[in-house]
Design a protein around this motif. Sequence first.
Motif, short mmCIF file in Angstrom:
data_model
loop_
_atom_site.label_atom_id
_atom_site.label_comp_id
_atom_site.label_asym_id
_atom_site.label_seq_id
_atom_site.Cartn_x
_atom_site.Cartn_y
_atom_site.Cartn_z
N ALA A 37 4.04 -6.03 1.77
CA ALA A 37 5.43 -5.59 1.91
C ALA A 37 6.31 -6.38 0.95
O ALA A 37 7.06 -7.27 1.34
CB ALA A 37 5.89 -5.79 3.36
N GLY A 38 6.19 -6.03 -0.34
CA GLY A 38 6.94 -6.74 -1.36
C GLY A 38 7.79 -5.79 -2.16
O GLY A 38 8.31 -4.79 -1.65
N THR A 39 7.98 -6.11 -3.44
CA THR A 39 8.76 -5.25 -4.34
C THR A 39 8.19 -3.84 -4.33
O THR A 39 8.92 -2.85 -4.22
CB THR A 39 8.73 -5.82 -5.76
OG1 THR A 39 9.26 -7.15 -5.74
CG2 THR A 39 9.55 -4.97 -6.70
N ALA A 40 6.89 -3.75 -4.46
CA ALA A 40 6.18 -2.50 -4.21
C ALA A 40 5.61 -2.57 -2.80
O ALA A 40 5.26 -3.65 -2.33
CB ALA A 40 5.06 -2.30 -5.22
N SER A 41 5.54 -1.44 -2.12
CA SER A 41 4.95 -1.39 -0.79
C SER A 41 3.53 -0.85 -0.94
O SER A 41 3.32 0.33 -1.23
CB SER A 41 5.76 -0.47 0.13
OG SER A 41 7.04 -1.02 0.36
N VAL A 42 2.55 -1.74 -0.76
CA VAL A 42 1.14 -1.40 -1.00
C VAL A 42 0.39 -1.36 0.32
O VAL A 42 0.50 -2.28 1.13
CB VAL A 42 0.47 -2.45 -1.92
CG1 VAL A 42 -0.96 -2.04 -2.22
CG2 VAL A 42 1.28 -2.65 -3.19
N LEU A 43 -0.38 -0.32 0.54
CA LEU A 43 -1.26 -0.26 1.70
C LEU A 43 -2.69 -0.09 1.19
O LEU A 43 -3.01 0.86 0.48
CB LEU A 43 -0.92 0.90 2.62
CG LEU A 43 -1.71 0.88 3.94
CD1 LEU A 43 -1.24 -0.26 4.84
CD2 LEU A 43 -1.62 2.21 4.68
N ALA A 44 -3.54 -1.07 1.54
CA ALA A 44 -4.95 -1.03 1.15
C ALA A 44 -5.81 -1.02 2.40
O ALA A 44 -5.53 -1.72 3.36
CB ALA A 44 -5.30 -2.23 0.27
N GLY A 45 -6.86 -0.22 2.39
CA GLY A 45 -7.80 -0.19 3.49
C GLY A 45 -9.04 -0.98 3.15
O GLY A 45 -9.15 -1.60 2.09
N CYS A 46 -9.99 -0.96 4.05
CA CYS A 46 -11.29 -1.58 3.81
C CYS A 46 -12.35 -0.64 4.38
O CYS A 46 -12.30 -0.30 5.57
CB CYS A 46 -11.37 -2.95 4.47
SG CYS A 46 -12.91 -3.85 4.10
N THR A 47 -13.26 -0.19 3.53
CA THR A 47 -14.30 0.74 3.94
C THR A 47 -15.65 0.28 3.38
O THR A 47 -15.70 -0.56 2.47
CB THR A 47 -14.02 2.17 3.43
OG1 THR A 47 -14.26 2.21 2.01
CG2 THR A 47 -12.59 2.58 3.71
N ASP A 48 -16.72 0.85 3.90
CA ASP A 48 -18.04 0.54 3.37
C ASP A 48 -18.62 1.74 2.62
O ASP A 48 -19.83 1.82 2.40
CB ASP A 48 -18.98 0.09 4.48
CG ASP A 48 -19.12 1.11 5.60
OD1 ASP A 48 -18.57 2.22 5.48
OD2 ASP A 48 -19.79 0.79 6.60
N GLN A 49 -17.75 2.68 2.23
CA GLN A 49 -18.19 3.84 1.47
C GLN A 49 -17.23 4.12 0.32
O GLN A 49 -16.03 3.91 0.43
CB GLN A 49 -18.23 5.09 2.37
CG GLN A 49 -19.21 5.02 3.51
CD GLN A 49 -19.16 6.29 4.36
OE1 GLN A 49 -19.41 7.40 3.88
NE2 GLN A 49 -18.84 6.14 5.63
N TYR A 50 -17.81 4.60 -0.77
CA TYR A 50 -17.00 5.03 -1.91
C TYR A 50 -16.54 6.46 -1.65
O TYR A 50 -17.35 7.35 -1.44
CB TYR A 50 -17.84 4.98 -3.19
CG TYR A 50 -17.14 5.49 -4.43
CD1 TYR A 50 -15.98 4.90 -4.90
CD2 TYR A 50 -17.67 6.57 -5.15
CE1 TYR A 50 -15.36 5.34 -6.05
CE2 TYR A 50 -17.06 7.03 -6.31
CZ TYR A 50 -15.90 6.42 -6.76
OH TYR A 50 -15.28 6.87 -7.90
N ALA A 51 -15.21 6.66 -1.63
CA ALA A 51 -14.68 7.98 -1.29
C ALA A 51 -13.49 8.30 -2.20
O ALA A 51 -12.33 8.14 -1.81
CB ALA A 51 -14.25 8.01 0.19
N PRO A 52 -13.75 8.74 -3.44
CA PRO A 52 -12.64 9.04 -4.36
C PRO A 52 -11.79 10.19 -3.86
O PRO A 52 -12.30 11.17 -3.32
CB PRO A 52 -13.37 9.41 -5.66
CG PRO A 52 -14.74 9.83 -5.23
CD PRO A 52 -15.06 9.00 -4.03
N ASP A 53 -10.49 10.07 -4.03
CA ASP A 53 -9.54 11.06 -3.55
C ASP A 53 -9.32 12.12 -4.64
O ASP A 53 -8.27 12.16 -5.29
CB ASP A 53 -8.23 10.38 -3.17
CG ASP A 53 -7.17 11.35 -2.66
OD1 ASP A 53 -7.55 12.47 -2.24
OD2 ASP A 53 -5.99 10.99 -2.68
N VAL A 54 -10.30 12.99 -4.82
CA VAL A 54 -10.24 14.01 -5.86
C VAL A 54 -9.19 15.07 -5.54
O VAL A 54 -8.48 15.55 -6.43
CB VAL A 54 -11.62 14.67 -6.05
CG1 VAL A 54 -11.54 15.81 -7.06
CG2 VAL A 54 -12.64 13.63 -6.50
N LYS A 55 -9.03 15.39 -4.27
CA LYS A 55 -8.12 16.47 -3.87
C LYS A 55 -6.66 16.11 -4.08
O LYS A 55 -5.89 16.86 -4.70
CB LYS A 55 -8.36 16.84 -2.41
CG LYS A 55 -7.43 17.93 -1.89
CD LYS A 55 -7.69 18.23 -0.41
CE LYS A 55 -6.72 19.28 0.11
NZ LYS A 55 -6.94 19.56 1.56
#
Length: 512
Positions: free
Chosen positions: A264-282
């Motif tokens: 929660a800074g100058t930019a608001s960044v939300l990062a998750g943590c997963t055990d799979q590669y899941a590119p957001d192609v859509k």
Amino acid sequence: MQKKYLIGVDLGTSSTKSALFTINGKKIAEFSVSVPIYYPQPGIVEQNDQDFYDTAAQTIQKIIQDSGIDPREIAAIAFDSQMAGIGMIDEHFQPAARFDSWLDMRCKPYIDLMDRDAGELVTRITGCPPTCDHGSKILWWKNEQPQIYQNTAKYVIPGVYVAGRMAGLKAEDAFIDYTYIHFSGFADNEKMCWSEELCSRFGIDRSKLPRIVNPWDVIGEVTDESAKKFGLAPGTIIAAGAGDTAANALGAGIVRPGMLLDVAGTASVLAGCTDQYAPDVKNRALLSMRSIIPGLWNPLAYIGGGGIALSWFKEQFYNTNRGKSLPDDESLYAEMLAATKNVTPGCEGLLFSPHLGGRICPSSAAMRGAWIGASWSHTQAHFFRAILESVAYEYAYYLEILRALLPNLTFSEARVVGGGAKGDLWNQIKADVLAVPYQRLQGKEFGSWGIAMVAGKAAGVIENLAEFAIQTSSLSGNPFQPIEQNIKIYHPIIQKYIHMENMLNSYFNQNI
């Protein structure tokens, strides 16, 4: 001599910060200095790799002097750095041109080219849609500055330039660790190698791309010459390092699937943590960044000016007609938040779009901010709360995409860092909108500690990074638990917000 200390250095856009830690994570000293940014022409933003090197030397020398420790007691050092910009070195490991900042937009025609020619392919293979990053920038230099492209032996990021110079590396030894390669434009992120298909498609000379390494790989040792400049002992181990967002995630203990990190800074960044590669192609909203921890991923997205929207509102609509006796920022924010507590969740139908300077994820440079649904009953406090809620709604949109990509993923907790983490009300709003407990952390140097841990692994004084990160991350108070009644109120509003953003995107991008 016993090795007792680690150094983590953050090579940011506007400053370089070095911190000295004991091996168990106690901070002994820190120091930061500003780094020049150059604007030679409109739309061009550059920096000097030598500035990164010199400021790193200045800050490292300062923390060693202030601490009074024997430099021979330092086990290792590592650097994290800004991620989307790219630098160029010649065969002697000297800059071939100025560093091309992530803020520099001259590469936009080549973003469009990559998107038109192979946008889906780039997103699927690299995990990141075509954007202002290494790929489009390299294409710009190749086509617009062919002589500099020809003179470039390797493309490197700031951490590599500083570490390589400290270790006396040759250009052929240049490297990049795997936390950056989603921004490369030409890497197979899942296989952790350069993509022959993408390099061939865009005519990229693969010999100019550095070798891909692990963050904790030892890339060399401090030379005698560098030891004098940095105040270090010759032979001190240098680790490959990592990207700043990846280092922050490790420092905050985001090392288990289902955990979330809110910066929660100058930019608001939300990062998750997963055990799979899941590119957001859509949607092309989420960026699939490798976690420092092997086998884990940190899919993320961000609002370019989430935190700036609050200060903008304060200055333009709240901090007015107060004469010369202006309260400080902390007092003003406290005053604004106190008034906002009386506004019911959902702001009685008022919605805000926080993309005042364009939307980043997914990319829509033409978008701007907007309030929708204003009525006579809305007060100043409603408008401010609508800004707070908008960041939470945007985060909910990111998580909706992630849930669709990984239906079995359950979100267990969000850890929040940055200036916005201080606000109880904002943390509660986010907990309610996302239906996830929100936990503050003690301290603020998560990036420098995260990268110092990487140095510790390189030196063999830290064995299991994930477990060590959990053990050394200090929680601050009890988590903000989601309130069931508020979850029910916010749930339908999230869909209205997503629909509003789609309409605004169409509106701002229409040709009239």
